[in-house]
Write a protein that holds these residues in place. Structure first.
Motif, short mmCIF file in Angstrom:
data_model
loop_
_atom_site.label_atom_id
_atom_site.label_comp_id
_atom_site.label_asym_id
_atom_site.label_seq_id
_atom_site.Cartn_x
_atom_site.Cartn_y
_atom_site.Cartn_z
N LEU A 235 97.85 46.43 46.67
CA LEU A 235 96.66 46.95 45.64
C LEU A 235 95.37 47.16 46.53
N ASP A 236 94.70 48.38 46.48
CA ASP A 236 93.34 48.45 47.18
C ASP A 236 92.28 47.64 46.44
N VAL A 237 92.00 46.42 46.69
CA VAL A 237 90.96 45.78 46.12
C VAL A 237 89.78 46.16 46.29
N GLN A 238 89.46 46.87 47.36
CA GLN A 238 87.99 47.20 47.61
C GLN A 238 87.93 48.43 46.57
N LEU A 239 88.58 49.14 46.95
CA LEU A 239 88.72 50.41 45.85
C LEU A 239 88.30 50.05 44.46
N LEU A 240 89.05 49.03 44.07
CA LEU A 240 88.80 48.70 42.60
C LEU A 240 87.29 48.01 42.40
N SER A 241 87.18 47.32 43.34
CA SER A 241 85.72 46.58 43.32
C SER A 241 84.63 47.71 43.25
N GLU A 242 84.65 48.51 44.27
CA GLU A 242 83.70 49.65 44.36
C GLU A 242 83.56 50.39 43.01
N LEU A 243 84.78 50.81 42.39
CA LEU A 243 84.55 51.57 41.33
C LEU A 243 84.04 50.76 40.18
N ALA A 244 84.44 49.41 39.93
CA ALA A 244 83.87 48.73 39.18
C ALA A 244 82.35 48.64 39.04
N LEU A 346 84.62 57.78 45.80
CA LEU A 346 84.08 59.12 45.00
C LEU A 346 85.02 59.93 44.38
N GLU A 347 85.94 60.17 45.23
CA GLU A 347 86.98 61.12 44.65
C GLU A 347 87.51 60.65 43.54
N PHE A 348 87.98 59.25 43.70
CA PHE A 348 88.44 58.30 42.52
C PHE A 348 87.83 58.74 41.19
N ALA A 349 86.30 58.43 41.54
CA ALA A 349 85.47 58.38 40.16
C ALA A 349 85.42 59.67 39.63
N GLU A 350 85.41 60.57 40.50
CA GLU A 350 85.43 62.15 39.88
C GLU A 350 86.93 62.32 39.27
N ALA A 351 87.88 61.94 39.84
CA ALA A 351 89.11 62.11 39.18
C ALA A 351 89.38 61.46 37.93
N ILE A 352 88.84 60.26 37.73
CA ILE A 352 88.75 59.56 36.49
C ILE A 352 87.93 60.45 35.24
#
Length: 393
Positions: A235-244, A346-352
């Protein structure tokens, strides 16, 4: 003897023949000994789906990794599952060396097979480490079902690759959990097949038809971004933390047991919710309340060859998906329009955001998902495997 009495006697005789024939047919079934590093009662996934179906035609023994016995002496726990699978859990004496543990497992397994002599023995390995106590067995067919590249996982045994080489020489057929893994293993075995994990469409499609909210998810605000599966080093915990942190209006729901990592290392934020492990039966209820489903895996050695089963499960539930660029997800779903691929925060947020917009027309979303899933089923996956095995008997 009256005609009625004769008919009753004939029926009784037929019934006795049917019972005898049924018992005899059971005795003639081949025994499939499945050697697994995953426990039957852990997360319901590929081993459970496949072995439950093999139990229709074979005597299936699911032999788990050992536990330490509180009795001191080794013993074997036998549990019959509703599917027909028999789960065997070896309990070994405390304080033993790895070699002694393997020896006790061998004695326990040999004792069970002696008490239940198979008409024919086939072996199915989910882990090459089980060779330590089964190498002496002679099977008509040996299967290596390579679900993942286990050597890349956290805390993998140092001799796993050595054992895998032995198993690859021994195996009559190799199945892989995805195409990327097949590309690697097909160079090491001449009879290897890519058999990606499938989906029980009807089970997860229930998420499209229910408004019932599980109690522990009921009060979590929308939009909800959900994940179910094992929470571990992948799990990419850094990605989840930054998204949240960047999107406090989004609420991330994580369902699954925490394994091999310290729970204290997981991000603790007001809009990240850890709901723990849930049963397979419960998953559609949670999925029904999500707006977007996530595959937030880190891009590292442990995820290089994975082919997440959850992708088609999310789609069967009618949920749009956003994933990091896992090779098999990109290959199988990247161009579908219902699974978006994003390589950074950033791309993850846009995709969401795009996935949330897709929910404005659920009919179109569901139609696209159904097109992607067409022809997929665990029954089909099992039949493919069974046909390949039967050709080797």
């Amino acid at each position: 003897m009256t005609r009625v009495e004769k008919q009753q006697n004939d029926k009784a005789a037929i019934g006795t023949f049917e019972i005898h024939h049924y018992t005899e047919s059971l005795a003639q079934r081949p025994t499939l000994l499945c050697l697994s590093h995953l426990r039957w009662g852990f997360v319901y996934q590929r081993p459970q789906h496949i072995m439950s179906r093999f139990a229709r035609d074979y005597i299936v023994l699911f032999f788990e990794e050992p536990l330490v016995s509180d009795r001191g002496a080794p013993w074997l726990e036998e549990t019959a599952q509703p599917s027909g699978v028999t789960v065997l859990v070896p309990y070994v004496s405390p304080g033993l060396s790895p070699e002694a543990v393997s020896q006790q497992q061998r004695v326990l397994l040999d004792g069970y097979l002696a008490a239940h002599p198979p008409a024919e023995l086939m072996t199915w390995y989910f882990t090459p480490m089980s060779l330590d106590f089964t190498e002496h067995l002679r099977a008509t067919v040996t299967v290596f079902d390579c679900m993942d590249e286990l050597s890349a996982f956290k805390d993998a045994p140092s001799d796993l690759l050595e054992k895998e080489k032995k198993l690859l020489k021994r195996a009559d057929v190799v199945f892989t959990g995805g195409y990327s893994l097949w590309e690697a293993k097909s160079k090491q075995h001449r009879n290897a097949y890519a058999i990606p994990s499938s989906v029980d469409i009807d089970h997860f499609a229930a998420a499209r038809r229910t408004d019932a909210e599980p109690k522990d998810q009921r009060d979590i605000s929308h939009p909800r971004l959900g994940f179910f599966g094992v929470i571990d080093e992948r799990l990419d915990v850094q990605l989840l933390s930054e998204l949240a942190q960047a999107n406090p209006q989004w609420h991330i729901v994580l369902i699954g047991p925490v394994v091999k990592i310290d729970p204290a290392t997981l991000p603790q934020l007001d809009n990240i919710h850890y709901l723990g492990g849930k049963s397979y039966a419960q998953l559609p209820q949670y999925l029904a309340g999500w707006d977007v489903a996530l595959i937030p895996f880190a891009m590292n050695e442990s995820t290089r060859f994975i082919s997440p089963t959850k992708t088609p499960e999310y789609l069967a539930g009618g949920c749009p998906v956003v994933s990091t660029p896992i090779a098999d997800v990109v290959r199988m779903y990247g161009q579908t329009g219902v699974v978006r691929i994003a390589k950074d925060t950033l791309e993850f947020a846009e995709a969401i955001r795009a996935a949330l917009a897709d929910r404005q027309d659920l009919d179109v979303l569901h139609q696209r998902a159904d097109t992607v899933l067409q022809g997929m089923s665990w029954d089909g996956t099992w039949k493919t495997m069974k046909d390949l095995i039967e050709c080797l008997r």
